[in-house]
Write an enzyme that holds these catalytic residues in place. Structure first.
Site, mmCIF file in Angstrom:
data_model
loop_
_atom_site.group_PDB
_atom_site.id
_atom_site.type_symbol
_atom_site.label_atom_id
_atom_site.label_comp_id
_atom_site.label_asym_id
_atom_site.label_seq_id
_atom_site.Cartn_x
_atom_site.Cartn_y
_atom_site.Cartn_z
ATOM 1 C CG ASN A 10 -1.712 1.216 1.430
ATOM 2 O OD1 ASN A 10 -1.781 2.064 0.540
ATOM 3 N ND2 ASN A 10 -2.342 1.344 2.595
ATOM 4 C CE LYS A 12 -0.196 3.167 4.807
ATOM 5 N NZ LYS A 12 -0.229 3.257 6.260
ATOM 6 C CG HIS A 96 -5.980 1.582 4.929
ATOM 7 N ND1 HIS A 96 -5.598 2.593 5.788
ATOM 8 C CD2 HIS A 96 -4.938 0.731 4.872
ATOM 9 C CE1 HIS A 96 -4.370 2.352 6.208
ATOM 10 N NE2 HIS A 96 -3.949 1.229 5.676
ATOM 11 C CD GLU A 98 -3.217 5.338 6.641
ATOM 12 O OE1 GLU A 98 -3.156 5.487 5.403
ATOM 13 O OE2 GLU A 98 -2.292 4.831 7.308
ATOM 14 C CD GLU A 168 -3.618 -2.859 6.982
ATOM 15 O OE1 GLU A 168 -2.468 -3.012 6.554
ATOM 16 O OE2 GLU A 168 -4.303 -1.874 6.717
ATOM 17 N N GLY A 174 2.068 1.964 10.768
ATOM 18 C CA GLY A 174 2.974 3.101 10.671
ATOM 19 C C GLY A 174 3.640 3.478 11.985
ATOM 20 C CB SER A 214 4.912 -2.050 11.925
ATOM 21 O OG SER A 214 4.451 -0.732 12.213
HETATM 22 P P1 PGA Z 1 2.596 0.087 7.637
HETATM 23 O O1 PGA Z 1 1.150 0.297 6.998
HETATM 24 O O2 PGA Z 1 3.173 -1.158 7.052
HETATM 25 O O3 PGA Z 1 3.369 1.313 7.262
HETATM 26 O O4 PGA Z 1 2.401 -0.039 9.117
HETATM 27 C C1 PGA Z 1 0.305 -0.773 6.731
HETATM 28 C C2 PGA Z 1 -0.962 -0.294 6.076
HETATM 29 O O5 PGA Z 1 -1.441 0.806 6.422
HETATM 30 O O6 PGA Z 1 -1.510 -0.960 5.186
#
Ligand code: PGA
Length: 250
Positions: A10, A12, A96, A98, A168, A174, A214
């Site tokens: 992803n 983003k 997601h 976010e 997730e 993140g 992560s």
């Molecule tokens: P990350 O994000 O690997 O940076 O923690 C995962 C995601 O949001 O899909």
């Protein structure tokens, strides 16, 4: 029944068309010999065409990070699943955290988007996950069940076969804090059990459930070694060709 591994990146809101094309062609070369693993990347909408072009012939699929619940119309600033399909996308990331937290997407809207993606010929990757407060309050299973219920609402058996799930935990996204393999496995097993109680047995057996939060090359092996973890949805580490390739190899 064994489930084929699946690693997705992803990106983003990172990598414009030129950078997306560059990372795409690096991945095409680096992952040419990836064995029995499905790979997909989710670039920003503006970079989809560039990524599709760069990855042509690689077997690495491209997906859109979000789509609107309608395909066309007076919805300024939104993405269309039909248009994403036309550009060459195979997948749509839906729900997601976010999108849920920053853009206020409700469970109901997310469920609608799953149907819109399927109608457009896209394979939905539905994300679920609890916040740290919800985990501390002992609500993990209730939250995941609620998100699954709404996200999979009204799907036919045939449509269920097109779904990939991603667990997730919001507190692991993140942050550099990864769920331990045991913590992740526990929720993955819960999700598979939830599928088992609602649908014919093949759905729980065949549905791939990816872990995200992560994930790095250094922890991917242990996470993906868990019986109910079928792959990874990778954010930060997917922007680096070596890091992402390391996860696919792991
Ligand atoms: P990350 O994000 O690997 O940076 O923690 C995962 C995601 O949001 O899909």
């Amino acid at each position: 029944m064994s489930r084929r591994r699946f690693v997705a990146g992803n990106w983003k809101l990172n990598l414009g068309p030129a950078e997306a094309a560059k990372l795409g062609s690096t991945l095409k070369g680096a992952l040419a010999e990836r064995g029995e693993v499905d790979v997909a990347v989710f670039p920003p909408a503006i970079s989809l065409a560039a990524a599709v072009e760069a990855l042509k012939g690689s077997g690495i699929q491209v997906g859109v990070q979000n789509l609107y619940a309608e395909a066309t119309g007076a919805f300024t600033g939104e993405n269309s699943g039909v248009m994403a399909r036309e550009v060459g996308c195979a997948y749509a990331l839906i729900g997601h955290s976010e999108r849920r937290a920053i853009f206020g997407e409700s469970d109901t809207l997310i469920g609608k988007k799953v149907h819109t993606a399927l109608a457009a010929g896209l394979l939905p990757m539905l994300c679920v996950g609890e916040t740290l407060d919800e985990r501390r309050a002992g609500q993990v299973e209730a939250v995941i069940a609620r998100q699954l219920e709404a996200g999979l609402e009204g799907l036919s058996e045939a449509q269920l076969g097109a779904i990939t799930l991603a667990y997730e935990p919001v507190w692991a996204i993140g942050t550099g804090v990864t769920a331990s393999p045991e913590q992740a496995q526990e929720v993955h097993a819960f999700i598979r059990g939830w599928l088992r109680t609602r649908y014919p047995a093949w759905v729980a057996e065949q549905t791939r459930i990816l872990y995200g939060g992560s994930v790095k090359a250094s922890n991917a092996g242990e996470l993906l070694g868990q019986p109910d973890i079928d792959g990874a949805l990778v954010g930060g580490a997917s922007l680096d060709a070596a890091g992402f390739t390391g996860i696919v190899t792991a």
